[in-house]
Design an enzyme around this catalytic site. Sequence first.
Site, PDB file in Angstrom:
ATOM      1  N   GLU A   7       0.806  -1.238   0.000  1.00  0.00           N
ATOM      2  CA  GLU A   7       0.000   0.000   0.000  1.00  0.00           C
ATOM      3  C   GLU A   7       0.834   1.282   0.000  1.00  0.00           C
ATOM      4  OE1 GLU A   7      -2.848  -0.374   3.241  1.00  0.00           O
ATOM      5  OE2 GLU A   7      -3.278  -2.428   2.667  1.00  0.00           O
ATOM      6  N   ASN A  40       2.058  -4.840  -3.407  1.00  0.00           N
ATOM      7  CA  ASN A  40       0.653  -5.140  -3.072  1.00  0.00           C
ATOM      8  C   ASN A  40      -0.084  -3.826  -2.832  1.00  0.00           C
ATOM      9  OD1 ASN A  40      -1.230  -7.284  -2.476  1.00  0.00           O
ATOM     10  ND2 ASN A  40      -1.074  -6.753  -0.297  1.00  0.00           N
ATOM     11  N   HIS A  63     -10.434  -5.729  -1.538  1.00  0.00           N
ATOM     12  CA  HIS A  63     -11.450  -5.598  -0.481  1.00  0.00           C
ATOM     13  C   HIS A  63     -12.625  -4.853  -1.111  1.00  0.00           C
ATOM     14  CE1 HIS A  63      -8.806  -7.015   2.658  1.00  0.00           C
ATOM     15  NE2 HIS A  63      -7.864  -6.222   2.200  1.00  0.00           N
ATOM     16  N   GLU A 116      -6.236 -10.279  -1.346  1.00  0.00           N
ATOM     17  CA  GLU A 116      -6.973 -10.067  -0.082  1.00  0.00           C
ATOM     18  C   GLU A 116      -8.467  -9.929  -0.339  1.00  0.00           C
ATOM     19  OE1 GLU A 116      -5.324  -6.927   2.344  1.00  0.00           O
ATOM     20  OE2 GLU A 116      -3.265  -7.402   1.779  1.00  0.00           O
ATOM     21  N   ASP A 149     -12.265  -9.871  -0.177  1.00  0.00           N
ATOM     22  CA  ASP A 149     -13.456 -10.110   0.645  1.00  0.00           C
ATOM     23  C   ASP A 149     -14.574  -9.223   0.124  1.00  0.00           C
ATOM     24  OD1 ASP A 149     -12.489  -7.731   1.821  1.00  0.00           O
ATOM     25  OD2 ASP A 149     -12.011  -8.690   3.739  1.00  0.00           O
TER      26      ASP A 149
HETATM   27  O1  9MR Z   1      -6.736  -8.212   8.675  1.00  0.00           O
HETATM   28  C1  9MR Z   1      -5.760  -7.410   9.307  1.00  0.00           C
HETATM   29  C2  9MR Z   1      -6.273  -6.943  10.667  1.00  0.00           C
HETATM   30  O2  9MR Z   1      -6.396  -8.046  11.535  1.00  0.00           O
HETATM   31  C3  9MR Z   1      -5.318  -5.912  11.250  1.00  0.00           C
HETATM   32  O3  9MR Z   1      -5.854  -5.403  12.436  1.00  0.00           O
HETATM   33  C4  9MR Z   1      -5.097  -4.808  10.239  1.00  0.00           C
HETATM   34  C5  9MR Z   1      -4.136  -3.779  10.771  1.00  0.00           C
HETATM   35  O4  9MR Z   1      -4.009  -2.709   9.915  1.00  0.00           O
HETATM   36  O5  9MR Z   1      -4.593  -5.351   9.044  1.00  0.00           O
HETATM   37  C6  9MR Z   1      -5.478  -6.213   8.421  1.00  0.00           C
HETATM   38  O6  9MR Z   1      -4.984  -6.669   7.191  1.00  0.00           O
HETATM   39  C7  9MR Z   1      -4.737  -5.665   6.215  1.00  0.00           C
HETATM   40  C8  9MR Z   1      -3.570  -6.142   5.378  1.00  0.00           C
HETATM   41  O7  9MR Z   1      -2.483  -6.420   6.197  1.00  0.00           O
HETATM   42  C9  9MR Z   1      -3.202  -5.119   4.318  1.00  0.00           C
HETATM   43  N1  9MR Z   1      -4.344  -4.733   3.531  1.00  0.00           N
HETATM   44  C10 9MR Z   1      -5.550  -4.353   4.258  1.00  0.00           C
HETATM   45  C11 9MR Z   1      -5.918  -5.447   5.252  1.00  0.00           C
HETATM   46  C12 9MR Z   1      -7.230  -5.142   5.944  1.00  0.00           C
HETATM   47  O8  9MR Z   1      -7.111  -3.979   6.723  1.00  0.00           O
END
Ligand code: 9MR
Length: 338
Positions: free
Chosen positions: A159, A200, A236, A266, A268
């Site tokens: 990101e 990513n 997402h 990722e 969903d």
């Molecule tokens: O799913 C992850 C969540 O449990 C964490 O709290 C969060 C912290 O920022 O990160 C989430 O995963 C993220 C991923 O690492 C990067 N892309 C976005 C995802 C959803 O927020």
Amino acid sequence: MVPLRLAAAVGLGLLLGGCAAEDEGDPILPPKDAAAPPRLARPLGAAVSARPAREDRDYLRAFASNFTSMTPENEMKWAIVHPDRDRYAFGEADALVDLGRGLGKRVRGHTLVWDLQLPKWVSERDWEAPELRRVLVDHVKTVASHFRGRVAQWDVVNEPFLPSGRLKKNVFSRVLGPGYIALAFRAARSADPRAKLFLNENYSEHPGPKQDALVRLAASLRRRGVPLDGVGLQSHTTAESAPGAARLARTMRRFARLGLDVEITELDVALARGASLGPQARAYGAAARACAAEPRCTGLTVWGVTDRWSWIGADKRPLPLDGRGRPKPALGALKDAF
Ligand code: 9MR
């Protein structure tokens, strides 16, 4: 590795006069009642977290029985594996990687450099460039070397962009400039020459300034010989705004044309309260069909295993398995397409 660690854990438990506690870094035992995962044309992955994998047998069984690839959801992030400047902590990440590999799953590493889930010792210091450069390279090399041979792919940089397509102002870009990205990829390649290295990004599936910026960055890294192998499209989304297969296919082609692999990393699909499951299944199916039709699409990963533990909340029912790990129509749509 597992048996040794298991023996150590059990030994310690016996010494303490009880059975081994399910504790940080202890092995996560594979479920006994899992079905064999389906044979699919492409890897179908899920993000897995250590806590539900330890606490919820439905979650673990659902993962083992339905998916062929694993991404640790949080356990490889900087704040967790490198909480203090002079200390690395790989216990939970190792437990997940051992579990995944023991079950025969491919493992994606997530993520080496990101501005979130960064420990304060990195984010809150006033760095001089040479020192932060050393810290970044040391982190990337140490983590990638630790998992060398066990992780098939790395999300090296996660990101980097704002929605406008400008680079985020994070500690790395502020101190090192945009060159922090190439630096991270070069360090990752030198530590693990066999792992596929990915950039990513989120919300880049639809055309727009962010997607354009990602294409420009990927093209420029390739042109300059920076070791970038692929681009991860997080995906997402919601049932209403999910991209169709044709749009996703066009997005993937933009990266494939640069000679890159592409993955959906990722996925969903959040639902509104009371919404039916059909549109969600169609969104999952469209993503999987686009991936199956693109020769450079090397896999699709959903962000979580069961609705119960999803990062956006169980009420959004965003995953292809319900709270108890029972398949929803979305799972059939994914498997049909693959
Ligand atoms: O799913 C992850 C969540 O449990 C964490 O709290 C969060 C912290 O920022 O990160 C989430 O995963 C993220 C991923 O690492 C990067 N892309 C976005 C995802 C959803 O927020």
